[in-house]
Design a protein around this motif. Structure first.
Motif, PDB file in Angstrom:
ATOM      1  N   PRO A   1      15.476   7.710  22.921  1.00 19.41           N
ATOM      2  CA  PRO A   1      16.036   5.703  23.301  1.00 19.41           C
ATOM      3  C   PRO A   1      16.176   4.514  21.843  1.00 19.41           C
ATOM      4  N   ALA A   2      16.706   3.313  21.823  1.00 17.73           N
ATOM      5  CA  ALA A   2      16.750   2.859  20.461  1.00 17.73           C
ATOM      6  C   ALA A   2      15.500   2.453  19.838  1.00 17.73           C
ATOM      7  N   LEU A   3      15.396   2.673  18.476  1.00 16.91           N
ATOM      8  CA  LEU A   3      13.873   2.879  17.648  1.00 16.91           C
ATOM      9  C   LEU A   3      13.533   1.774  17.683  1.00 16.91           C
ATOM     10  N   LYS A   4      11.864   2.031  18.600  1.00 19.04           N
ATOM     11  CA  LYS A   4      11.117   0.597  18.313  1.00 19.04           C
ATOM     12  C   LYS A   4       9.599   1.342  17.184  1.00 19.04           C
ATOM     13  N   THR A   5       9.276   0.021  16.643  1.00 22.30           N
ATOM     14  CA  THR A   5       8.462   0.416  16.048  1.00 22.30           C
ATOM     15  C   THR A   5       6.937   0.115  16.965  1.00 22.30           C
ATOM     16  N   ARG A   6       6.236   0.878  16.365  1.00 20.29           N
ATOM     17  CA  ARG A   6       4.708   0.835  17.855  1.00 20.29           C
ATOM     18  C   ARG A   6       3.481   0.768  16.402  1.00 20.29           C
ATOM     19  N   LEU A   7       3.904   1.228  15.454  1.00 20.67           N
ATOM     20  CA  LEU A   7       2.592   0.920  14.292  1.00 20.67           C
ATOM     21  C   LEU A   7       3.662  -0.452  12.715  1.00 20.67           C
ATOM     22  N   LEU A   8       2.678  -1.221  12.879  1.00 19.57           N
ATOM     23  CA  LEU A   8       3.751  -1.771  11.676  1.00 19.57           C
ATOM     24  C   LEU A   8       1.723  -1.432  11.252  1.00 19.57           C
ATOM     25  N   ILE A   9       2.323  -1.219   9.900  1.00 22.97           N
ATOM     26  CA  ILE A   9       1.035  -1.455   9.021  1.00 22.97           C
ATOM     27  C   ILE A   9       1.145  -1.690   7.293  1.00 22.97           C
ATOM     28  N   LEU A  10       0.173  -2.757   7.593  1.00 23.24           N
ATOM     29  CA  LEU A  10       0.217  -3.939   6.659  1.00 23.24           C
ATOM     30  C   LEU A  10      -1.102  -3.397   5.591  1.00 23.24           C
ATOM     31  N   GLN A  11      -0.340  -3.483   4.505  1.00 23.98           N
ATOM     32  CA  GLN A  11      -1.472  -3.651   3.498  1.00 23.98           C
ATOM     33  C   GLN A  11      -1.924  -5.365   2.817  1.00 23.98           C
ATOM     34  N   PRO A  12      -2.785  -5.818   2.990  1.00 21.17           N
ATOM     35  CA  PRO A  12      -3.184  -7.326   2.703  1.00 21.17           C
ATOM     36  C   PRO A  12      -3.344  -7.377   1.042  1.00 21.17           C
ATOM     37  N   THR A  13      -3.918  -6.705   1.163  1.00 24.68           N
ATOM     38  CA  THR A  13      -4.220  -6.564  -0.430  1.00 24.68           C
ATOM     39  C   THR A  13      -4.442  -4.694  -0.980  1.00 24.68           C
ATOM     40  N   PRO A  14      -4.398  -4.673  -2.200  1.00 23.13           N
ATOM     41  CA  PRO A  14      -3.981  -3.364  -2.737  1.00 23.13           C
ATOM     42  C   PRO A  14      -6.451  -2.810  -3.203  1.00 23.13           C
ATOM     43  N   PHE A  15      -6.904  -4.236  -3.717  1.00 24.25           N
ATOM     44  CA  PHE A  15      -7.867  -3.798  -3.767  1.00 24.25           C
ATOM     45  C   PHE A  15      -9.413  -3.227  -2.948  1.00 24.25           C
ATOM     46  N   CYS A  16      -9.965  -2.372  -3.400  1.00 24.94           N
ATOM     47  CA  CYS A  16     -10.805  -2.132  -3.000  1.00 24.94           C
ATOM     48  C   CYS A  16     -12.376  -2.248  -3.661  1.00 24.94           C
ATOM     49  N   ASN A  17     -13.584  -2.813  -2.433  1.00 23.49           N
ATOM     50  CA  ASN A  17     -14.463  -2.755  -4.321  1.00 23.49           C
ATOM     51  C   ASN A  17     -15.834  -1.438  -4.200  1.00 23.49           C
ATOM     52  N   ILE A  18     -14.558  -0.370  -3.394  1.00 23.79           N
ATOM     53  CA  ILE A  18     -15.183   0.986  -4.068  1.00 23.79           C
ATOM     54  C   ILE A  18     -14.351   1.729  -4.112  1.00 23.79           C
ATOM     55  N   ASP A  19     -14.793   3.434  -5.059  1.00 24.00           N
ATOM     56  CA  ASP A  19     -14.394   3.914  -5.989  1.00 24.00           C
ATOM     57  C   ASP A  19     -13.716   5.227  -5.404  1.00 24.00           C
ATOM     58  N   CYS A  20     -14.111   5.696  -4.625  1.00 21.37           N
ATOM     59  CA  CYS A  20     -14.166   6.879  -3.715  1.00 21.37           C
ATOM     60  C   CYS A  20     -13.730   8.187  -4.668  1.00 21.37           C
ATOM     61  N   ASP A  21     -14.498   9.094  -4.507  1.00 21.41           N
ATOM     62  CA  ASP A  21     -13.515  10.056  -5.828  1.00 21.41           C
ATOM     63  C   ASP A  21     -12.056  10.633  -5.498  1.00 21.41           C
ATOM     64  N   TYR A  22     -12.364  10.700  -3.627  1.00 17.77           N
ATOM     65  CA  TYR A  22     -11.025  11.766  -3.253  1.00 17.77           C
ATOM     66  C   TYR A  22      -9.516  10.114  -2.829  1.00 17.77           C
ATOM     67  N   CYS A  23     -10.092   8.926  -3.590  1.00 20.63           N
ATOM     68  CA  CYS A  23      -8.837   8.200  -3.461  1.00 20.63           C
ATOM     69  C   CYS A  23      -7.518   8.304  -3.514  1.00 20.63           C
ATOM     70  N   TYR A  24      -6.051   7.959  -3.208  1.00 20.16           N
ATOM     71  CA  TYR A  24      -5.049   8.455  -3.399  1.00 20.16           C
ATOM     72  C   TYR A  24      -4.032   7.045  -4.139  1.00 20.16           C
ATOM     73  N   LEU A  25      -4.670   5.984  -3.887  1.00 23.83           N
ATOM     74  CA  LEU A  25      -4.664   4.726  -4.283  1.00 23.83           C
ATOM     75  C   LEU A  25      -3.979   4.174  -5.746  1.00 23.83           C
ATOM     76  N   PRO A  26      -3.057   3.669  -5.883  1.00 17.48           N
ATOM     77  CA  PRO A  26      -3.425   4.105  -7.356  1.00 17.48           C
ATOM     78  C   PRO A  26      -3.359   2.272  -7.809  1.00 17.48           C
ATOM     79  N   ASP A  27      -3.284   1.501  -7.282  1.00 15.48           N
ATOM     80  CA  ASP A  27      -3.296   0.091  -7.029  1.00 15.48           C
ATOM     81  C   ASP A  27      -4.878  -0.600  -7.358  1.00 15.48           C
TER      82      ASP A  27
END
Ligand code: SF4
Length: 414
Positions: free
Chosen positions: A30-56
């Motif tokens: 069927p026609a393409l439809k979006t099921r999940l809209l993933i929004l990054q309201p901010t790249p900031f995180c208040n903690i710093d997990c050692d396995y995190c892959y987010l660069p910013d």
């Protein structure tokens, strides 16, 4: 009439190139439809997990409401809206933004999309900032909450620390207690490591004691800044861990279920729907079906396929940000040569999975990001990720179902 090719021309002919599959939304049924809209309201995180892959994750930038509005309008422009859309607020720690920001952002999305589809919201949070005000917002908008917590304190605080190196477990427990006090049910996502495999019962007991109905077991995938997974070389231990979780979650009185095992059972009972691309029929997989998942960064850059691709360029493809909502439509951006190369590689990977994997009907070709980061090729097949998240839990559940229906078992002789 036979036309002979001049020898001189043959000698200059370039080597054959891999055909590129141009993207055309009309090729999909069927026609393409979006099921999940993933929004990054901010790249900031208040903690710093050692396995995190987010660069910013130190950046305090945030998505403007104008960008949010454009993100939603673009879905309408391309007729990508289905009856149901889940907005996932993710990447960075969303709750570092004020409650009022979320109130306004949800209002904008409601204004643009609300009357046109069933809109639901989901937040993945480290829970360290949850208080009564957040609980009121969560209840007001019926937001589904996932808490990132790795189990007992020793497992959790080994990795999930503040920037000054302090463990965060106690703060997470306070946040979870606050959710419970306000009558908010939540699920949990834990990152499991070989240390977790050594104590499956303590791990399971933690979630049972906290009244968590479902825990998902992620692992520290090889992605972006985090180049090597700690699970490499520990897959036998992971198999034993899964077997123990299966036994615990099936035991009388157990209240916590394990996401991967529940998902396997669901897939066995209800196979994936199919979609068609040109002459191919494949099981639906939001990470391989273009725009089933739309991922938008705080600055409006957008991508599709695996969410982890956005913000992590590769040598072969460059940036996976195919456009920016301020100037590009989703389908318009996909007409470019870069998208076509990515799509061709993903198609190659799906077809290779189809030809080689017994689990293909339950998977649909896996996670392109893991194929790229683990195997160096979007067009490759098996990964540590798919063995861990899909194949092994699936096989464990299937084997258990088979044991359940053997004559010996029915007659109480197992
Ligand atoms: S389980 Fe792995 S190898 Fe099998 S279809 Fe999925 S990604 Fe491909």
């Amino acid at each position: 009439m036979v036309v002979s090719t001049p020898v001189r021309w043959l000698a200059r002919r370039p080597p054959p190139v891999t055909p590129i599959d141009a993207f055309d939304p009309a090729d999909f049924t069927p026609a393409l439809k979006t099921r999940l809209l993933i929004l990054q309201p901010t790249p900031f995180c208040n903690i710093d997990c050692d396995y995190c892959y987010l660069p910013d994750r130190r950046s305090t930038a945030r998505m403007s409401l104008a960008t949010m509005r454009r993100t939603a309008e673009r879905l309408l422009d391309d007729k990508l809206l289905a009856e149901q859309l889940t907005v996932v607020w993710h990447a960075g720690e969303p709750l570092t933004l004020p409650v009022g920001y979320f109130e306004a952002a949800i209002g904008v999305l409601d204004e643009v999309l609300g009357g046109r589809c069933r809109l639901s919201h989901s937040i993945q949070t480290n829970a360290t900032l949850i208080d009564a005000d957040w609980c009121a917002l969560i209840k007001r908008h019926d937001i589904r909450i996932g808490v990132s917590v790795d189990g007992p304190v020793d497992l959790h605080d080994a990795h999930r620390r503040t920037r000054t190196g302090r463990g965060t477990h106690a703060r997470v427990l306070r946040g979870m207690a606050c959710l419970r006090e306000h009558g908010i049910e939540f699920h949990a996502i834990a990152v499991v490591t070989p240390a977790t495999f050594a104590q499956p019962d303590a791990f399971f007991d933690f979630f049972e004691a906290e009244g968590v109905p479902e825990v998902g077991c992620n692992f520290d995938e090889a992605e972006g800044l985090h180049a090597v997974s700690s699970l490499s070389g520990h897959e036998a231990a992971h198999a034993a861990f899964i077997a123990r979780l299966l036994a615990r979650s099936r035991a009388a009185g157990a209240r916590t279920r394990v996401r991967e095992l529940a998902m396997a059972l669901h897939l066995i009972a209800e196979p994936l729907p199919m979609h068609r691309w040109r002459q191919h029929r494949w099981p639906e997989n939001v990470q391989t079906l273009p725009f089933a998942l739309v991922n938008v960064a705080h600055d409006g850059d957008f991508s599709t396929f695996s969410p982890e691709l956005l913000g992590q360029p590769s040598a072969e493809f460059g940036s996976f940000a195919f456009g920016n909502v301020a100037r590009d439509g989703y389908f318009a951006a996909a007409r470019g040569e870069r998208f076509a190369r990515v799509w061709s590689a993903i198609v190659r990977g799906v077809r290779a999975c189809e030809a080689s994997c017994a689990h293909f009907g339950y998977c649909g070709g896996g996670a392109p990001a893991n194929k790229l980061y683990e195997n160096g090729d979007l067009g490759s097949t098996e990964t540590l990720y798919c063995r861990t998240v899909l194949k092994r839990p699936f096989d464990a559940v299937l084997a258990q179902l088979e044991r359940d229906v053997t004559p010996d078992h029915r007659q109480g002789r197992s």
